[in-house]
Motif scaffolding. Structure first.
Motif, PDB file in Angstrom:
ATOM      1  N   TYR A 105      44.155  39.109  42.613  1.00  0.00           N
ATOM      2  CA  TYR A 105      44.803  40.211  42.487  1.00  0.00           C
ATOM      3  C   TYR A 105      45.582  40.836  44.037  1.00  0.00           C
ATOM      4  O   TYR A 105      45.553  39.694  44.874  1.00  0.00           O
ATOM      5  N   VAL A 106      46.235  42.042  44.259  1.00  0.00           N
ATOM      6  CA  VAL A 106      45.660  42.911  45.346  1.00  0.00           C
ATOM      7  C   VAL A 106      45.575  43.992  45.458  1.00  0.00           C
ATOM      8  O   VAL A 106      45.236  44.252  44.802  1.00  0.00           O
ATOM      9  N   GLU A 107      45.656  44.584  46.733  1.00  0.00           N
ATOM     10  CA  GLU A 107      45.054  45.406  47.665  1.00  0.00           C
ATOM     11  C   GLU A 107      46.080  46.585  47.592  1.00  0.00           C
ATOM     12  O   GLU A 107      46.805  46.451  48.214  1.00  0.00           O
ATOM     13  N   LEU A 108      46.116  47.825  47.302  1.00  0.00           N
ATOM     14  CA  LEU A 108      46.497  49.534  47.739  1.00  0.00           C
ATOM     15  C   LEU A 108      45.521  49.802  48.627  1.00  0.00           C
ATOM     16  O   LEU A 108      44.245  50.282  48.399  1.00  0.00           O
TER      17      LEU A 108
ATOM     18  N   GLU B 249      55.249  41.129  40.542  1.00  0.00           N
ATOM     19  CA  GLU B 249      56.486  40.437  41.057  1.00  0.00           C
ATOM     20  C   GLU B 249      55.641  39.380  41.957  1.00  0.00           C
ATOM     21  O   GLU B 249      56.260  37.729  41.480  1.00  0.00           O
ATOM     22  N   ARG B 250      54.398  39.264  42.359  1.00  0.00           N
ATOM     23  CA  ARG B 250      53.398  38.552  43.210  1.00  0.00           C
ATOM     24  C   ARG B 250      52.904  37.522  41.850  1.00  0.00           C
ATOM     25  O   ARG B 250      52.027  36.069  42.289  1.00  0.00           O
ATOM     26  N   GLY B 251      52.547  37.872  41.527  1.00  0.00           N
ATOM     27  CA  GLY B 251      51.827  37.014  40.186  1.00  0.00           C
ATOM     28  C   GLY B 251      50.522  37.932  40.156  1.00  0.00           C
ATOM     29  O   GLY B 251      49.941  36.537  39.260  1.00  0.00           O
ATOM     30  N   ALA B 252      50.387  38.519  40.247  1.00  0.00           N
ATOM     31  CA  ALA B 252      49.397  39.381  40.934  1.00  0.00           C
ATOM     32  C   ALA B 252      48.601  39.683  38.928  1.00  0.00           C
ATOM     33  O   ALA B 252      49.346  40.012  38.736  1.00  0.00           O
ATOM     34  N   LYS B 253      47.572  39.681  38.610  1.00  0.00           N
ATOM     35  CA  LYS B 253      47.356  40.384  37.198  1.00  0.00           C
ATOM     36  C   LYS B 253      46.374  41.571  37.537  1.00  0.00           C
ATOM     37  O   LYS B 253      46.074  42.360  36.648  1.00  0.00           O
ATOM     38  N   THR B 254      45.642  42.052  39.298  1.00  0.00           N
ATOM     39  CA  THR B 254      45.045  43.277  39.421  1.00  0.00           C
ATOM     40  C   THR B 254      45.073  43.488  40.337  1.00  0.00           C
ATOM     41  O   THR B 254      45.481  43.173  41.093  1.00  0.00           O
ATOM     42  N   LEU B 255      45.589  45.224  40.162  1.00  0.00           N
ATOM     43  CA  LEU B 255      45.818  46.085  41.425  1.00  0.00           C
ATOM     44  C   LEU B 255      43.792  46.783  41.884  1.00  0.00           C
ATOM     45  O   LEU B 255      43.855  47.579  40.835  1.00  0.00           O
ATOM     46  N   ARG B 256      44.370  46.432  43.094  1.00  0.00           N
ATOM     47  CA  ARG B 256      42.611  47.277  43.220  1.00  0.00           C
ATOM     48  C   ARG B 256      43.229  47.910  44.267  1.00  0.00           C
ATOM     49  O   ARG B 256      43.598  48.245  45.602  1.00  0.00           O
ATOM     50  N   LEU B 257      41.918  49.221  44.513  1.00  0.00           N
ATOM     51  CA  LEU B 257      41.663  49.898  45.357  1.00  0.00           C
ATOM     52  C   LEU B 257      40.362  50.450  45.713  1.00  0.00           C
ATOM     53  O   LEU B 257      39.061  51.163  44.970  1.00  0.00           O
ATOM     54  N   SER B 258      40.350  51.158  46.451  1.00  0.00           N
ATOM     55  CA  SER B 258      38.224  51.577  46.794  1.00  0.00           C
ATOM     56  C   SER B 258      39.083  53.108  47.349  1.00  0.00           C
ATOM     57  O   SER B 258      40.318  53.478  48.210  1.00  0.00           O
ATOM     58  N   VAL B 259      38.538  54.126  47.105  1.00  0.00           N
ATOM     59  CA  VAL B 259      38.760  55.506  46.954  1.00  0.00           C
ATOM     60  C   VAL B 259      37.753  56.245  47.756  1.00  0.00           C
ATOM     61  O   VAL B 259      36.943  56.133  46.976  1.00  0.00           O
ATOM     62  N   MET B 260      37.307  57.165  48.258  1.00  0.00           N
ATOM     63  CA  MET B 260      36.350  57.818  48.723  1.00  0.00           C
ATOM     64  C   MET B 260      35.806  58.526  47.325  1.00  0.00           C
ATOM     65  O   MET B 260      36.377  59.159  46.996  1.00  0.00           O
ATOM     66  N   PRO B 261      34.393  58.552  47.415  1.00  0.00           N
ATOM     67  CA  PRO B 261      33.809  58.995  45.745  1.00  0.00           C
ATOM     68  C   PRO B 261      33.603  60.009  45.464  1.00  0.00           C
ATOM     69  O   PRO B 261      34.129  60.689  44.908  1.00  0.00           O
ATOM     70  N   ASP B 262      34.362  61.128  46.601  1.00  0.00           N
ATOM     71  CA  ASP B 262      34.341  61.900  47.026  1.00  0.00           C
ATOM     72  C   ASP B 262      35.993  63.164  46.734  1.00  0.00           C
ATOM     73  O   ASP B 262      36.333  63.998  46.922  1.00  0.00           O
ATOM     74  N   ASN B 263      36.163  62.056  46.900  1.00  0.00           N
ATOM     75  CA  ASN B 263      38.336  62.034  46.563  1.00  0.00           C
ATOM     76  C   ASN B 263      39.189  62.301  45.485  1.00  0.00           C
ATOM     77  O   ASN B 263      39.248  61.985  44.665  1.00  0.00           O
ATOM     78  N   ARG B 264      38.088  63.654  45.353  1.00  0.00           N
ATOM     79  CA  ARG B 264      38.557  64.146  43.419  1.00  0.00           C
ATOM     80  C   ARG B 264      40.281  63.664  43.199  1.00  0.00           C
ATOM     81  O   ARG B 264      41.057  63.228  41.939  1.00  0.00           O
TER      82      ARG B 264
ATOM     83  N   PHE C 223      44.316  53.703  36.828  1.00  0.00           N
ATOM     84  CA  PHE C 223      43.002  53.216  37.475  1.00  0.00           C
ATOM     85  C   PHE C 223      42.060  53.745  36.678  1.00  0.00           C
ATOM     86  O   PHE C 223      42.043  54.448  36.716  1.00  0.00           O
ATOM     87  N   THR C 224      41.056  52.454  37.036  1.00  0.00           N
ATOM     88  CA  THR C 224      39.292  52.699  35.725  1.00  0.00           C
ATOM     89  C   THR C 224      38.634  51.876  37.332  1.00  0.00           C
ATOM     90  O   THR C 224      38.514  51.300  38.274  1.00  0.00           O
TER      91      THR C 224
ATOM     92  N   LYS D 274      43.402  47.918  37.945  1.00  0.00           N
ATOM     93  CA  LYS D 274      44.769  47.996  37.274  1.00  0.00           C
ATOM     94  C   LYS D 274      44.606  47.691  36.678  1.00  0.00           C
ATOM     95  O   LYS D 274      45.366  45.950  37.307  1.00  0.00           O
ATOM     96  N   ARG D 275      45.181  46.551  35.168  1.00  0.00           N
ATOM     97  CA  ARG D 275      45.718  45.027  35.113  1.00  0.00           C
ATOM     98  C   ARG D 275      46.848  45.831  35.215  1.00  0.00           C
ATOM     99  O   ARG D 275      47.276  46.229  34.724  1.00  0.00           O
ATOM    100  N   LEU D 276      48.039  44.722  35.792  1.00  0.00           N
ATOM    101  CA  LEU D 276      49.136  44.922  35.483  1.00  0.00           C
ATOM    102  C   LEU D 276      50.036  43.857  35.355  1.00  0.00           C
ATOM    103  O   LEU D 276      50.954  44.153  34.881  1.00  0.00           O
ATOM    104  N   ASP D 277      49.531  43.245  33.638  1.00  0.00           N
ATOM    105  CA  ASP D 277      49.862  42.956  33.123  1.00  0.00           C
ATOM    106  C   ASP D 277      51.107  43.837  32.104  1.00  0.00           C
ATOM    107  O   ASP D 277      52.434  43.476  31.416  1.00  0.00           O
ATOM    108  N   THR D 278      50.854  45.020  32.343  1.00  0.00           N
ATOM    109  CA  THR D 278      52.014  46.292  31.860  1.00  0.00           C
ATOM    110  C   THR D 278      53.158  46.322  32.512  1.00  0.00           C
ATOM    111  O   THR D 278      54.224  47.492  32.221  1.00  0.00           O
ATOM    112  N   VAL D 279      52.817  46.643  33.806  1.00  0.00           N
ATOM    113  CA  VAL D 279      53.530  46.577  34.768  1.00  0.00           C
ATOM    114  C   VAL D 279      55.230  45.986  34.962  1.00  0.00           C
ATOM    115  O   VAL D 279      55.218  44.430  34.483  1.00  0.00           O
ATOM    116  N   ARG D 280      56.307  46.706  34.826  1.00  0.00           N
ATOM    117  CA  ARG D 280      57.613  46.116  33.916  1.00  0.00           C
ATOM    118  C   ARG D 280      58.314  45.154  35.912  1.00  0.00           C
ATOM    119  O   ARG D 280      58.364  45.670  36.607  1.00  0.00           O
ATOM    120  N   SER D 281      58.881  44.282  35.017  1.00  0.00           N
ATOM    121  CA  SER D 281      59.200  43.618  36.332  1.00  0.00           C
ATOM    122  C   SER D 281      60.669  42.972  36.003  1.00  0.00           C
ATOM    123  O   SER D 281      61.311  42.502  34.450  1.00  0.00           O
TER     124      SER D 281
END
Length: 173
Positions: free
Chosen positions: A81-84, A112-127, A138-139, A160-167
């Motif tokens: 995985y990689v992080e945004l 392109e790096r071969g990561a399977k998942t893109l992760r991120l952290s967001v403030m809980p009240d940042n709607r 992202f879920t 988010k799973r990245l298997d659907t991202v086109r390269s």
């Protein structure tokens, strides 16, 4: 016209401008504060170091030639995985697709790096940010994020799973 530019360590003045604007505009959205990056924290070597994270992909968005957004992809603890991180769009440029383009560019880079998942952290009240990420697939992971400055709340972790991202390397553009 919207353009994305990859930044290197020598582009630190541009990154600094965007990062300080982001921290001033949306202090609630980041784990660090404007005060931490000003004064004694405002040093060229610190800005260069931020743009020199091994394996990272730092982007700046320009709208009609003006810097209006930023985002970075950084390798995670494992190769899977990689992080945004450091995602921000200037209020004057919101609603114009800047955030969409930044997220999509980081997704492509991650795939392109071969990561399977893109992760991120967001403030809980940042709607607004949460809605943007959800629109991109992202879920909520249900994992506890980093502790907030109040010492009680935690960041929301999304992925988010990245298997659907086109390269282009897979001939699926």
């Amino acid at each position: 016209m919207l353009e994305l530019r990859t930044l290197e360590a020598d582009d630190w003045p541009l990154w600094r401008e965007l990062r300080l604007a982001a921290l001033a505009d949306a202090p609630y959205a980041f784990g660090s504060t404007l005060a931490q990056w000003q004064g004694a924290g405002d040093r060229e070597e610190r800005w260069r170091a931020r743009l020199s994270i091994p394996g990272a992909h730092d982007l700046m968005a320009l709208l009609d030639g003006l810097p209006v957004g930023m985002a970075s992809g950084v390798p995670g603890e494992g190769a899977e995985y990689v992080e945004l991180i450091s995602m921000w769009v200037d209020p004057a440029a919101r609603g114009k697709g800047v955030g969409d383009h930044l997220i999509q560019a980081v997704e492509r880079w991650a795939a392109e790096r071969g990561a399977k998942t893109l992760r991120l952290s967001v403030m809980p009240d940042n709607r607004t940010a949460t809605a943007l990420y959800a629109r991109h697939g992202f879920t909520d992971t249900g994992e506890p994020g980093d502790l907030l400055l109040d010492g009680v709340g935690r960041e929301r972790v999304m992925a988010k799973r990245l298997d659907t991202v086109r390269s282009p390397h897979h001939g699926k553009w």
